[in-house]
Every structure is written in structure tokens, then in C-alpha cells.
Scaffold this motif. Structure first.
Motif, short mmCIF file in Angstrom:
data_model
loop_
_atom_site.label_atom_id
_atom_site.label_comp_id
_atom_site.label_asym_id
_atom_site.label_seq_id
_atom_site.Cartn_x
_atom_site.Cartn_y
_atom_site.Cartn_z
N MET A 280 0.83 -1.22 0.00
CA MET A 280 0.00 0.00 0.00
C MET A 280 0.86 1.26 0.00
O MET A 280 0.45 2.29 -0.52
N ALA A 281 2.05 1.16 0.59
CA ALA A 281 2.99 2.29 0.49
C ALA A 281 3.40 2.48 -0.97
O ALA A 281 3.43 3.61 -1.46
N ASP A 282 3.68 1.40 -1.67
CA ASP A 282 4.05 1.50 -3.09
C ASP A 282 2.90 2.06 -3.93
O ASP A 282 3.11 2.84 -4.85
N MET A 283 1.68 1.64 -3.61
CA MET A 283 0.52 2.18 -4.34
C MET A 283 0.45 3.69 -4.13
O MET A 283 0.19 4.45 -5.06
N PHE A 284 0.69 4.11 -2.89
CA PHE A 284 0.67 5.54 -2.57
C PHE A 284 1.72 6.28 -3.40
O PHE A 284 1.43 7.35 -3.97
N LYS A 324 -2.00 0.67 -13.79
CA LYS A 324 -2.04 -0.79 -13.79
C LYS A 324 -1.59 -1.31 -12.42
O LYS A 324 -2.24 -2.17 -11.83
N PHE A 325 -0.50 -0.78 -11.93
CA PHE A 325 0.04 -1.23 -10.63
C PHE A 325 -1.00 -1.01 -9.53
O PHE A 325 -1.28 -1.92 -8.73
N VAL A 326 -1.56 0.18 -9.49
CA VAL A 326 -2.50 0.50 -8.42
C VAL A 326 -3.76 -0.37 -8.54
O VAL A 326 -4.24 -0.94 -7.55
N GLY A 327 -4.28 -0.50 -9.75
CA GLY A 327 -5.50 -1.28 -9.96
C GLY A 327 -5.31 -2.75 -9.60
O GLY A 327 -6.12 -3.33 -8.87
N GLN A 328 -4.25 -3.33 -10.11
CA GLN A 328 -4.03 -4.77 -9.86
C GLN A 328 -3.82 -5.03 -8.37
O GLN A 328 -4.33 -6.01 -7.82
#
Lengths: 378, 397
Positions: A280-284, A324-328
Motif C-alpha cells: 500500500m505504500a508502493d501504491m501511494f 495498472k500497478f494501483v488497480g491490480q
């Protein structure tokens, strides 16, 4: 350097956000999409008349509020937060943008109708074989007296079933992939000789295959500017879609964060697991970079064409990958419930997925960037 | 050590290839190509052909109806069925509950259920996950209380694939609430027609009805339908999960998937050239083949180990992780190849509907299939759980 919005821009965002909070909750959106029209026309009317904000990106002389690309970004970001199925991109950003840039009598006549909510525009540019090259088209507009005759097939025209007008790219000269001879026309969607095959899209919109068979159009339907104008408005649209991605991915991240705090497994909220915390940090990080790239590209839209294209491509490539990263990862963190129609998260994922390829995939934009800036090897 | 097939294995491959060509149901041909949703009859038609031939459960011991094939023959079989685009068989009876029954079941259970799994007479579903028990499966709460020679079962299961067709289900239920979580679970075989069972559909992102909620209210299950000892069901569950994982790699099907992408990218135009000559796209196909080959030879090593009596252990988590990621990348590339035509939502041809699909045929279901296949890194023990298993069981961390 200043990344602050003006008071007027803040007000625009607040007005729209409050309206959408009242009208565009997940259940209401579902009902709109399931209805015969696939939307609630009252929303568009309210945006135009009650809120009066379709005027935001138009100049004061044209009856607008004097804004531009930043106003479009604000609108698209807020619409993205509720995954709205409103034809703002097609009608205001693309149609309005083309008219603003081309000017003339047609612009003077149509822009007030856009602002008033009476005109909806579908952008008929893609063709079955052309992929992302805007000049690779076989739709033709042959000169015929004072007007033109249109023939061809346009693919996946978003908002076409609702449209009063179609903005069509067509060849007035030159061969299949030649830049010269590609022109832009704004025509009545009900013109004789136009047929459509309508369908829903996977992200909840309505679109059509549009066929032109000897469609007679008046000479003043031509918006002068050729391929350069088309590339400019597609770049503006690309950045607007990046703006939408800001809203969509922000919601994907927030929704995932909320879920990870509520969902209990192994006697604790799953958000306590470090592997999910890092994810979730990476998504942020990706969501923040989507915002940064979108602002960067928005502020560079007025640069000379070559620089503008390079920076828009850099932004869209990054946004495509990050979306793509956030959605997946939003879906993966939700588990099974993330793949159902029941939660909003899956619907945001679907829109994020379609944004990835809209107006060019990450690969296509990186390629365009390389050709513009790296091809001489220096 | 060598990688060559023997003359006998080549002869076997030819026999299999001929059998498929002559016996694969005509009405199924081309169906999976279009990403169609298959009906119960579709699944059963191929199942029954194989049952008649005695090839429906290659991995089962011969005494229960297996083929006695070597791991290499089984590998050839999965290669050939994928190569011919055969639909996959439903795994719930054949690769899930079947092995549990022949490993842990009573002689009566074996005699009653195994032949009907082989013949296709019984359609099975899996009652494992619950709304509050996904990755943490052992926390499950569906309760079974003994009442004479029956258990009375109450609770709710979810993600029950194809339960809408099921005749029987295998369910994990809690029979002792006071014991440690894993030690109070039993494994029950439940007739899905028993009063008190309600199956409710869950619709997934592509619009498919594959999974369901199963509600159980005072469902009476004969005690004789419990497999293995009371409160020892977790042993069956773990055994089954390891089995499920090894089959989940899907190497042969993924190889076929990569071939299809190449076929698509040869005809799909990227501006002025075939997409397959686009260096970015081609590189992604090459990377897929690289990772798929790595997975294939890892699976072959596992199969060879099995032939020497090493059961599928925690290493099979590796096959599940890499196999599922590759399946997802295939759908990702297919959607990318579709370009603009990934967007139309096309639900397939209805009865008597002769309308042409929108855009190229492969593109029609590319987005829904991409959405759907996100499930592979979630089901069968999510990939996060698989990595935990490797960390704990293999690495000793």
C-alpha cells in the motif's frame, strides 16, 4: 513556481465534488448504467445549467469562465473519483478544445451550446486498423461542390449513442498514413448516411461503431488545422485522461487502505501485515507520481508541438503503468470480493484498466518520446 | 538425465493425438478460443468421452480407475490436450475430492463416490472459504453438531465455484469449538439437494456467474458422509490444497496461450507493421516464454520427484505462484493486443443471434477475461499465503 490552485479553481472543485457526492454514489451510478440510455441525462443538464460549470475551460468572450487545461484537470479528477459516465472528456475537452483552437463561425455557434448542455460530442478518430497513429486512417472526405462527402468506418466511438454531433477525422487527400491530407470535421450526428452499432463498454460507458456512407456535409464543418490540430487536441485529451486517473487511482488506494483496516484475518486487520503495508505504500507512491506527471503535462500543453508531445507522452506512459500497478494491487489486496460487481473497487479497476490504453499504451508513448528526444543518439 | 522422449513415449503421444482428433466433441471445437462461458453440458461432454476411454483421471491409482501413466505420459497428455485447445475438466471431483476419498475414505465411501466422479454422474463443488475466513481458512465457523447418526450443519460458505450445477459438495465444518482452530474441523460430503441449502450467485467483473454463496440452515448430513476422523478434517484439507496447487501451474494451457498471442500479433497491425514485429511487444512475449520455460522445467522436476515417491510438498507453492502470474500476464498481453477493441463489452452470441462480433474475434472477451483471471493469484490459497508457506515450510523461517 506555484502549484497552488486559485480560489476560483478551488471553488470549481468544491462545487463539483459536492454535487457528485449528492448524486453519484455507487448505487446511483449502477442504476444510471443499467438504464436504457446508460446514463442519467439530468446530471449533464445540472452540470450545464444548475452548476454552470461546463463553461469552465472556455474564454469569457466565448461565454466561459476564462479557464483552460487546469480547469479540465480539476473536472476530470473529480469525475474520476466517482467513475462518472459523463461525456465531459468527449464534449468539453475534445470537442470544445477543437473548436477553441480552430475558432471561426462554427466555434462561435457551437461553444455556447456546449456550455448550455445542449450539445454532446463523440470523437470519431480511431479506426479498426489504425491503432494509435492518428494519420493512419482510411475514412475519406471528398470535396463535392461547397461541401464534402464522407465515407468510412470509425471504431469504438465513446458517447456516440448520446451524441448530437460527431467530431470526425477524415482524409481529404494524401495516402493511408500520410500526415498531409488529414482533416477534422464537426458534423451533425443525425446526418443522412450515418449508421451506428451501439454497445456498452467494459468500463460502464456507451460507445458505437460508426459507419459513414456517402454522408453529405457542409463546407463549414471543416475545422482548419489538419493533423497538427488533431494531435494537439488528442494531447489535451490524453492529459485530461491522466487527470481522471488521478481521481480513479486515489480512490483505488483509499478503498484498499480502508478495507485493510477493516478486514480481519489471523486475528488482526490485514493492514497490520508488513507485506501489505509495503504494497500500500508502493501504491501511494504511484498515485502521487500520477498526480505529479499530470500536473507537469497540464502545465506544458502550451509548449511548441515537439516538446508538448514529448512531455505528454512521458506523462501518459507513467500514468498507464502506475494505473495498472494501483488497480491490480487494489484487487489483489481485496481478495475475491475485489473481482465481484458488488464492491465499487472492481469498477474503479475496470476504468483504470481502460485508461491504460486510452490514447496510447505505455509502450506507444515511450516510443513516441524516444523518437522525439533520443533518436539521434546524442 | 536427458530430455528426449523414448520411442514408446512418441508412440504414446501419437496415440493421444489421434484419439483427441477423432473423439473431441465437435460442438466444443473453437469454443474456448472465443472465451465463451461453457455450460454444464459442455463440460460433461468431454468428461464423458474420457471416462469411457478410461483417461479421465490419469493421476489416480490404477485400482481406483487411474491410467497408470508415468509422469512423462501425464505431461504428454496435458501438452496434447492444450495443443488441441480442449476445454479443461472441472477439478472439484477429479483432482480435489477424489484423491481425498481414495486416500482417507472408508471402503464404502470409495465404492459409492469414486465411480460416480469418474463417470461424471456427480458434479462436485468445494465448501471451504467463508465470508470471514479466506486466507485464514482455519478460522472457519460453519458449525456441525452431531444429532444421532446425523450432523446438523449451519453456516455460510462463499466463492463456491459452479455450485449452481453441483450434486455434491465437500465442506469443511467446525465440530469442536473448544479445540485449537485446526483441530476442531471435520471434512463432510454433502448432498446439495439436502433441505436447508441455498445457493446464491455472485456476479464477477466480466459479468460471469462462476461463483456462489452457499447458505446452510439446519442441513442434516449422515455421519457416514464424514471423511476421516472427526476433528481431523484439516489433514484432508491440507492434503487437498497441496494437490490443487500442483495442478494449478497450468503450464500446457499457458503455452497454448502464448501461441495464441503470437498468432494474434502476427495479424494484428501496429500502424504499418504486424504487432509481433513491434520490439516492445515482442520483448514481452519473449519474457513470457522465458518465465514459462522456467516454470515448465520446475514442474517437470517436481513430477519426476513424484515418480520416485516424493509427494507434492510445499514446493508446489512455487508452481502455484509462478503459474498464476503467467496466466495473468497472458491475459494482459491479449488485452494490450486488442487496442481500441478491448473496450466493447460483448457477451457472446445468444441463441439465434448471428450478429458479428465487434472488432477482431479474439478481442471480444479480452477485457472480461483479463478481469476474471485476476482470481488466479487469489484462489487456491492466495499468492501471499503461498509465499508464507515457502517461508515457513521450505526455508524454515
Amino acid at each position: 513556481m506555484d502549484f497552488n490552485y486559485t480560489d476560483t479553481q478551488d471553488m470549481l472543485r468544491d462545487t463539483l465534488a459536492r454535487f457528485l457526492a449528492d448524486t453519484y454514489d455507487f448505487e446511483s451510478r449502477k442504476k444510471m448504467i443499467a438504464s436504457d440510455a446508460g446514463r442519467d441525462p439530468g446530471i449533464w443538464r445540472a452540470l450545464a445549467t444548475d452548476l454552470g460549470i461546463l463553461s469552465a475551460p472556455f474564454s469569457e468572450e466565448q461565454g466561459g469562465l476564462g479557464g483552460g487545461a487546469i480547469e479540465n484537470l480539476i473536472m476530470m479528477e473529480e469525475l474520476g473519483k466517482v467513475i462518472a459516465v459523463e461525456p465531459y472528456l468527449q464534449t468539453v475537452v475534445i470537442g470544445g478544445g477543437a473548436l477553441k483552437a480552430a475558432g471561426g463561425a462554427l466555434a462561435d455557434a457551437v461553444i455556447p451550446e456546449i456550455i448550455g448542455g445542449n450539445v454532446i460530442i463523440g470523437f470519431a478518430y480511431a479506426e479498426p486498423k489504425g491503432r494509435y497513429n492518428l494519420a493512419n486512417i482510411s475514412t475519406t472526405a471528398k470535396k463535392d461542390g461547397a461541401g464534402y462527402v464522407l465515407n468510412g468506418h470509425k471504431a469504438v466511438v465513446y458517447a456516440a449513442p448520446w451524441a448530437t454531433h460527431l467530431l470526425v477525422t477524415a482524409r481529404t487527400g494524401g495516402s493511408q498514413r500520410e500526415r498531409a491530407g488529414v482533416d477534422l470535421f464537426l458534423i451533425d450526428a443525425k446526418s443522412a448516411g450515418i449508421t451506428r452499432r451501439d454497445y456498452p463498454t467494459v468500463d460502464g460507458f456507451q460507445a458505437s461503431e460508426v459507419y459513414f456512407e456517402n454522408v453529405a456535409i457542409p463546407g463549414d464543418a471543416l475545422l482548419t488545422g489538419g493533423i497538427d490540430l488533431i494531435e494537439q487536441i488528442v494531447d489535451e485529451a490524453t492529459v485530461a485522461v491522466c487527470g481522471e486517473a488521478c481521481g480513479v487511482t486515489r480512490k483505488l488506494h483509499e478503498g484498499t487502505l480502508d478495507y485493510s483496516k477493516q478486514r480481519q484475518q489471523f486475528g488482526q486487520p490485514i493492514g497490520r501485515f508488513q507485506v501489505l503495508q509495503h504494497r500500500m505504500a508502493d501504491m501511494f507512491l504511484e498515485v502521487e507520481q500520477i498526480m505529479s506527471m499530470t500536473l507537469m503535462a497540464t502545465l506544458k500543453l502550451d509548449l511548441p508541438a515537439a516538446e508538448r508531445k514529448a512531455m505528454v507522452s512521458l506523462a501518459k506512459a507513467k500514468v498507464s503503468r502506475s494505473a495498472k500497478f494501483v488497480g491490480q494491487n487494489a484487487v489483489q489486496t481485496h481478495g475475491g470480493i475485489g473481482i465481484t460487481q458488488e464492491l465499487a473497487i472492481g469498477h474503479y479497476f475496470k476504468r483504470a484498466t481502460m485508461i491504460e490504453g486510452q490514447f496510447g499504451s505505455a509502450d506507444w508513448h515511450l516510443d513516441r518520446y524516444e523518437q522525439l528526444t533520443l533518436s539521434d543518439g546524442t | 538425465m536427458n530430455l528426449e522422449f523414448s520411442p514408446e513415449e512418441i508412440a504414446f503421444r501419437d496415440e493421444v493425438r489421434t484419439f483427441i482428433a477423432e473423439n473431441y466433441p465437435v460442438e466444443l471445437r473453437g469454443k474456448q478460443d472465443e472465451g465463451d462461458e461453457l455450460s454444464k453440458e459442455d463440460f460433461l461432454s468431454w468428461h464423458k468421452v474420457l471416462a469411457k476411454k478410461g483417461w479421465v483421471a490419469p493421476a489416480w491409482p490404477v485400482e481406483y480407475g487411474g491410467t497408470g501413466w508415468t509422469p512423462t505420459q501425464r505431461y504428454i497428455w496435458s501438452e496434447e490436450t492444450a495443443r488441441a485447445d480442449c476445454i479443461r475438466l472441472m477439478p472439484f471431483g477429479l483432482t480435489m475430492v477424489g484423491p481425498v476419498i481414495y486416500t482417507f475414505g472408508t471402503p464404502e465411501q470409495k465404492a459409492k463416490f469414486l465411480p460416480r466422479i469418474l463417470s461424471g454422474e456427480d458434479w462436485w463443488c468445494q465448501g471451504y472459504s467463508e465470508p470471514g475466513s479466506g486466507s485464514d481458512l482455519a478460522s472457519l465457523r460453519t458449525k456441525a453438531v452431531q444429532d444421532g447418526d446425523h450432523y446438523v450443519v449451519n453456516g455460510q460458505k462463499t466463492w463456491t465455484t459452479m455450485a449452481q450445477y453441483a450434486d455434491w459438495g465437500f465442506f469443511l465444518v467446525r465440530t469442536n469449538a473448544d479445540a485449537k482452530q485446526q483441530e476442531g474441523i471435520s471434512f463432510l460430503l454433502v448432498d446439495m439437494k439436502t433441505p436447508g441449502i441455498e445457493v446464491r450467485p455472485i456476479i464477477t467483473l466480466g459479468g460471469e456467474h462462476e461463483v456462489n454463496e452457499v447458505w446452510l440452515e439446519d442441513v442434516r448430513v449422515p455421519v457416514e458422509n464424514r471423511v476421516y476422523e472427526e476433528n481431523k478434517g484439516w489433514t484432508c484439507a491440507k492434503f487437498l490444497l497441496a494437490h490443487e496447487r500442483s495442478g494449478i501451474a497450468g503450464v500446457a494451457a499457458s503455452k497454448r496461450g502464448v501461441e495464441k498471442i503470437k498468432e494474434i500479433a502476427k495479424t494484428e497491425m501496429d500502424d504499418d507493421r504486424p504487432l509481433l514485429t513491434n520490439p516492445f511487444f515482442r520483448r514481452k512475449v519473449a519474457e513470457l516464454e522465458m518465465d514459462l520455460t522456467a516454470l515448465e522445467y520446475t514442474e517437470l522436476r517436481t513430477l519426476a520427484g513424484e515418480a520416485q515417491g516424493k509427494g507434492p510438498g510445499p514446493e508446489s507453492s512455487l508452481l502455484k505462484i509462478k503459474g498464476s502470474e503467467i496466466q495473468q500476464r497472458i491475459t494482459e498481453l491479449t488485452l494490450e493486443a486488442a487496442g481500441h477493441y478491448g473496450a466493447p463489452y460483448f457477451r457472446g452470441f445468444g441463441e439465434g443471434d448471428n450478429e458479428h462480433p465487434i472488432g477482431p474475434e479474439y478481442a471480444n472477451r479480452s477485457a472480461p477475461v483479463y478481469f476474471n483471471v485476476r482470481k488466479t493469484t487469489i484462489y487456491g490459497g492466495s499468492n501471499e499465503i503461498q509465499r508464507n508457506i515457502i517461508a515457513k515450510m521450505v526455508l524454515g523461517l
